[in-house]
Motif scaffolding. Sequence first.
Motif, short mmCIF file in Angstrom:
data_model
loop_
_atom_site.label_atom_id
_atom_site.label_comp_id
_atom_site.label_asym_id
_atom_site.label_seq_id
_atom_site.Cartn_x
_atom_site.Cartn_y
_atom_site.Cartn_z
N GLY A 102 13.82 13.34 9.43
CA GLY A 102 15.22 12.98 9.47
C GLY A 102 15.55 11.65 10.10
O GLY A 102 16.60 11.07 9.82
N ASP A 103 14.67 11.13 10.95
CA ASP A 103 14.95 9.86 11.61
C ASP A 103 14.25 8.67 10.94
O ASP A 103 14.21 7.58 11.48
CB ASP A 103 14.56 9.91 13.09
CG ASP A 103 13.09 10.26 13.30
OD1 ASP A 103 12.42 10.65 12.32
OD2 ASP A 103 12.61 10.15 14.44
N LEU A 104 13.70 8.90 9.76
CA LEU A 104 13.01 7.83 9.03
C LEU A 104 14.00 7.09 8.14
O LEU A 104 14.79 7.70 7.42
CB LEU A 104 11.89 8.44 8.18
CG LEU A 104 10.59 7.64 8.04
CD1 LEU A 104 9.96 7.40 9.39
CD2 LEU A 104 9.62 8.37 7.11
N LYS A 105 13.96 5.77 8.16
CA LYS A 105 14.80 4.97 7.27
C LYS A 105 14.32 5.12 5.83
O LYS A 105 13.17 5.45 5.58
CB LYS A 105 14.76 3.50 7.69
CG LYS A 105 15.33 3.23 9.07
CD LYS A 105 15.22 1.75 9.43
CE LYS A 105 15.79 1.48 10.81
NZ LYS A 105 15.67 0.05 11.20
N ILE A 106 15.23 4.86 4.88
CA ILE A 106 14.91 5.07 3.47
C ILE A 106 13.70 4.26 3.03
O ILE A 106 12.83 4.77 2.30
CB ILE A 106 16.13 4.74 2.58
CG1 ILE A 106 17.17 5.85 2.69
CG2 ILE A 106 15.71 4.59 1.11
CD1 ILE A 106 16.72 7.19 2.14
N LEU A 107 13.61 3.02 3.47
CA LEU A 107 12.47 2.20 3.08
C LEU A 107 11.17 2.79 3.59
O LEU A 107 10.17 2.88 2.85
CB LEU A 107 12.65 0.77 3.62
CG LEU A 107 11.47 -0.19 3.35
CD1 LEU A 107 11.22 -0.34 1.86
CD2 LEU A 107 11.72 -1.55 4.00
N ASP A 108 11.16 3.21 4.86
CA ASP A 108 9.96 3.83 5.43
C ASP A 108 9.67 5.18 4.78
O ASP A 108 8.51 5.55 4.60
CB ASP A 108 10.13 3.99 6.94
CG ASP A 108 10.31 2.65 7.64
OD1 ASP A 108 9.72 1.66 7.18
OD2 ASP A 108 11.05 2.60 8.64
N CYS A 109 10.73 5.89 4.44
CA CYS A 109 10.58 7.16 3.72
C CYS A 109 9.88 6.93 2.39
O CYS A 109 8.93 7.63 2.03
CB CYS A 109 11.95 7.81 3.52
SG CYS A 109 11.94 9.27 2.45
N SER A 110 10.35 5.95 1.65
CA SER A 110 9.78 5.65 0.34
C SER A 110 8.31 5.28 0.44
O SER A 110 7.47 5.72 -0.35
CB SER A 110 10.57 4.53 -0.33
OG SER A 110 10.05 4.24 -1.61
N GLN A 111 7.97 4.48 1.45
CA GLN A 111 6.58 4.08 1.64
C GLN A 111 5.71 5.28 2.01
O GLN A 111 4.57 5.39 1.55
CB GLN A 111 6.50 3.01 2.72
CG GLN A 111 7.11 1.68 2.31
CD GLN A 111 7.13 0.66 3.43
OE1 GLN A 111 6.91 0.99 4.60
NE2 GLN A 111 7.41 -0.60 3.11
N CYS A 112 6.25 6.17 2.82
CA CYS A 112 5.51 7.38 3.20
C CYS A 112 5.26 8.26 1.98
O CYS A 112 4.15 8.76 1.77
CB CYS A 112 6.30 8.14 4.26
SG CYS A 112 5.43 9.57 4.95
N ILE A 113 6.28 8.47 1.16
CA ILE A 113 6.14 9.31 -0.04
C ILE A 113 5.13 8.69 -1.01
O ILE A 113 4.32 9.40 -1.61
CB ILE A 113 7.50 9.53 -0.73
CG1 ILE A 113 8.41 10.38 0.15
CG2 ILE A 113 7.32 10.18 -2.10
CD1 ILE A 113 7.89 11.78 0.43
N GLN A 114 5.18 7.39 -1.18
CA GLN A 114 4.22 6.74 -2.07
C GLN A 114 2.80 6.95 -1.57
O GLN A 114 1.87 7.17 -2.36
CB GLN A 114 4.55 5.25 -2.17
CG GLN A 114 5.82 4.95 -2.96
CD GLN A 114 6.14 3.46 -2.99
OE1 GLN A 114 5.24 2.63 -3.02
NE2 GLN A 114 7.42 3.13 -2.97
N SER A 115 2.60 6.89 -0.26
CA SER A 115 1.29 7.17 0.31
C SER A 115 0.87 8.61 0.06
O SER A 115 -0.27 8.89 -0.29
CB SER A 115 1.31 6.88 1.82
OG SER A 115 0.05 7.14 2.40
N ALA A 116 1.82 9.54 0.23
CA ALA A 116 1.52 10.96 0.00
C ALA A 116 1.19 11.22 -1.47
O ALA A 116 0.27 11.99 -1.78
CB ALA A 116 2.71 11.81 0.43
N VAL A 117 1.93 10.61 -2.37
CA VAL A 117 1.67 10.75 -3.81
C VAL A 117 0.27 10.26 -4.15
O VAL A 117 -0.45 10.87 -4.95
CB VAL A 117 2.74 9.99 -4.62
CG1 VAL A 117 2.31 9.82 -6.07
CG2 VAL A 117 4.08 10.72 -4.55
#
Length: 294
Positions: A102-117
């Motif tokens: 919940g405290d992750l910014k959208i840009l950091d969220c997107s980068q995290c999801i791309q790494s998970a994918v």
Amino acid sequence: MLRSLQLHSIHKTILVLRLLCLLFLLSSHSSHGYPVKAHIFIYAGCSQEKYQPNSPFEANVNSFLASLASSSSQVSYNSLAIGNGSSPQADGSIYGLFQCRGDLKILDCSQCIQSAVTQIGLVCPYSYGASLQLEGCYIRYEHVDFLGKLDTSLRHTKCSKSSVSSDVDFFRRRDDVLADLQGTTGFRVSSSGLVEGFAQCLGDLNPTDCSSCLADAVGKLKTVCGSASASDVYLAQCYARYWASGYYDSSSDSTSEDQVGKTVAIIVGVLAGVAVLIVLLSVCRKKMGKVSKY
């Protein structure tokens, strides 16, 4: 013949670039704040049932993962159902979601999801169901509809090496923090003195089920790790964490062996070797080609 060799060389170059990009995503590290720490591996789960390559399910998995990477640049949570209206369930249907902390910014969220994918296909190849939890984000897919159905099964726990068994004030403050965290319906951070914590439910849970999930998580925090000064508990649809002294001990012990994390490290090592080998072969071929002209 020349055109065939050129295409072969281009194909090898593309493969090397893909491998190097993958290695960069999996091994990125920095000391400049939380966004990079968001990529730290926590746990993964893979179904024993496997699908066949080039099957309808594989096409839907690829479509699902691409949709996650795309939508994570706009929202921090999303659920998807693909193929459930046109394909037999065992052949093509896929249900899944992603969520960032919940405290992750959208840009950091997107980068995290791309790494998970990127990682989930390596950790759970050809799996009908898979989940992957990184420090800052989570993704899951199944071939049956699990969305919105309460599941409090234990997925991962971690307890700090240090303990505070005789500190009465610590336990009082810890219990205050955990009691406050149980009241969230999404993401919440709480603190009492030098004890801090946070908790979050997945976005597909209603408030009642979220409370039930967090109650189970808090109960396990107290029983599994006992007097540990820091503890994490991840259930299937929620997680909770607390730590003392204003700092979380990231070197804490895990109560379950992190075999999947070791597998990821092995895969990275193999891919690095393959990438280096391809580069060396390419260089050798070029040198041999030059020699043959003389």
